[in-house]
Design an enzyme around this catalytic site. Sequence first.
Site, PDB file in Angstrom:
ATOM      1  CB  CYS A  67      -0.914   0.019   1.214  1.00 38.09           C
ATOM      2  SG  CYS A  67      -1.945   1.498   1.315  1.00 38.09           S
ATOM      3  CB  CYS A  75      -3.195   4.793   6.161  1.00 41.88           C
ATOM      4  SG  CYS A  75      -4.656   3.801   6.546  1.00 41.88           S
ATOM      5  CB  CYS A  78      -2.239  -1.970   7.373  1.00 43.91           C
ATOM      6  SG  CYS A  78      -3.634  -2.381   6.304  1.00 43.91           S
ATOM      7  CB  CYS A 154      -8.410   0.868   0.928  1.00 41.69           C
ATOM      8  SG  CYS A 154      -8.007  -0.117   2.393  1.00 41.69           S
ATOM      9  CD  GLN A 242     -16.865 -12.138  12.339  1.00 39.84           C
ATOM     10  OE1 GLN A 242     -15.804 -11.525  12.109  1.00 39.84           O
ATOM     11  NE2 GLN A 242     -17.251 -12.429  13.577  1.00 39.84           N
ATOM     12  CE1 TYR A 271     -21.918  -8.919  24.972  1.00 39.77           C
ATOM     13  CE2 TYR A 271     -21.263 -11.215  25.238  1.00 39.77           C
ATOM     14  CZ  TYR A 271     -21.412  -9.941  25.765  1.00 39.77           C
ATOM     15  OH  TYR A 271     -21.056  -9.692  27.064  1.00 39.77           O
ATOM     16  CD  GLU A 295     -26.709  -7.760  19.289  1.00 34.13           C
ATOM     17  OE1 GLU A 295     -26.399  -6.565  19.490  1.00 34.13           O
ATOM     18  OE2 GLU A 295     -25.875  -8.688  19.193  1.00 34.13           O
ATOM     19  CG  ASP A 337     -18.544 -13.077  18.139  1.00 35.34           C
ATOM     20  OD1 ASP A 337     -17.466 -12.573  18.489  1.00 35.34           O
ATOM     21  OD2 ASP A 337     -18.961 -13.035  16.969  1.00 35.34           O
ATOM     22  CB  CYS A 364     -11.902  -9.647  17.473  1.00 34.44           C
ATOM     23  SG  CYS A 364     -12.783  -8.429  18.466  1.00 34.44           S
TER      24      CYS A 364
END
Length: 407
Positions: A67, A75, A78, A154, A242, A271, A295, A337, A364
């Site tokens: 990139c 940026c 990443c 991007c 996702q 969740y 939820e 999750d 995550c």
Amino acid sequence: MPIELKVEKVANGGWCVGRHEGRVVFVRHALPGERVLAEVTEETARFLRADAVEILDPSPDRVTPPCPFSGPGRCGGCDWQHASLAAQRRLKAEVVSEQLRRLAGIDRAVEVEEVPGASGGLGWRTRVRFAAGPDGRLGLRRHRSHEIEYVGSCPIAHPGVEEVGAEARRWPGADTVEVAASSGGDRAVIIRPRRRVTVPEVDASVLLDQGRRGVRVLTGSPSLTERVGDREFRVTGSGFWQIHPGAPETLLRTVLELGRPAPGERALDLYCGAGLFAAGLGEAVGPEGSVLGIESDPQAVRDARWNLRDLPNTRIERGRVEEALGTAARADLVVADPPRTGLGRGVVERIAAHGASRIVYVSCDPATMSRDIAWLAPHGYELAELRAFDQYPMTHHVECVALLVRR
């Protein structure tokens, strides 16, 4: 003035660790084993933050970033553009192992697996939220900054996102512009306004995010269709889904393999979002079993109820997980999750009180996952299996699916 560092090891969050005059330095754009010149960006009493601005002795894992907007001061989306994909996965595996060891007291070797659908680690992000400048130009935030790096494209964005061409247009009055491309072929632009917005012409549905007042459709449809196996899911506006095209199927398969839901069992899906895991659980436990999804987001609840309308054994309840768990029936299996902040002490206590024999934890963030695993241990739960997936190539993020069983 730049400082010279010998970079020692990787740290959570896309950093590497070095030392300068006795103080720890968290440095970006470096790799373990390198000798670099680093520009200090932040100083505290305990540590420094820095960017590697010149590589004096490069690692064999170093590559040219794909990139043009990546690098020190550019940026912030990443973290590992300068590392080979194999090296990125090794680094992420080290981070997961280190967090488990440090926060949960568990020594475990980890392998980070590839997720199908991201050739060369690029073109995978099916939702990108751009920041809009005062003149309506779009870009992405710089690292730990509100400043915008204006981008022409991007490389990690999915082709369906890039084909909308949002970056090439002006969006006066917008605060953010999110572009989404679904597996069903839909495209949408979701605008969060700063003031009255001038909307350019695009080949996508255009939605206005009005906060608590919900989403207003300017053109097209309010929702996108996602497909996983033979099932379709409706996701409205900026609703959670996702963002890697291969992730929903990969995670659902892993959750079912680790959790082993059996006919007649009772399951909780915490969740639950638009109902991805609840759907798989509902089909697995069959008509004699039951699934309760919880939820808090009202639109996600509406989507989940629509998506699961053919599964009478599956019910979706709107509410905060820590409160709704208090009235939920006991379960054989819990799937959770949570957001990046993890379960937290209150939800851990509530889950433990239900006495499920298995918990499948989708995370995550390896730090909050490891913390929660440690909090579940006194309640008799131990880590039985763990899978890790490179669901966010070029970034420091990694997705884990952990199975905890009750002794």
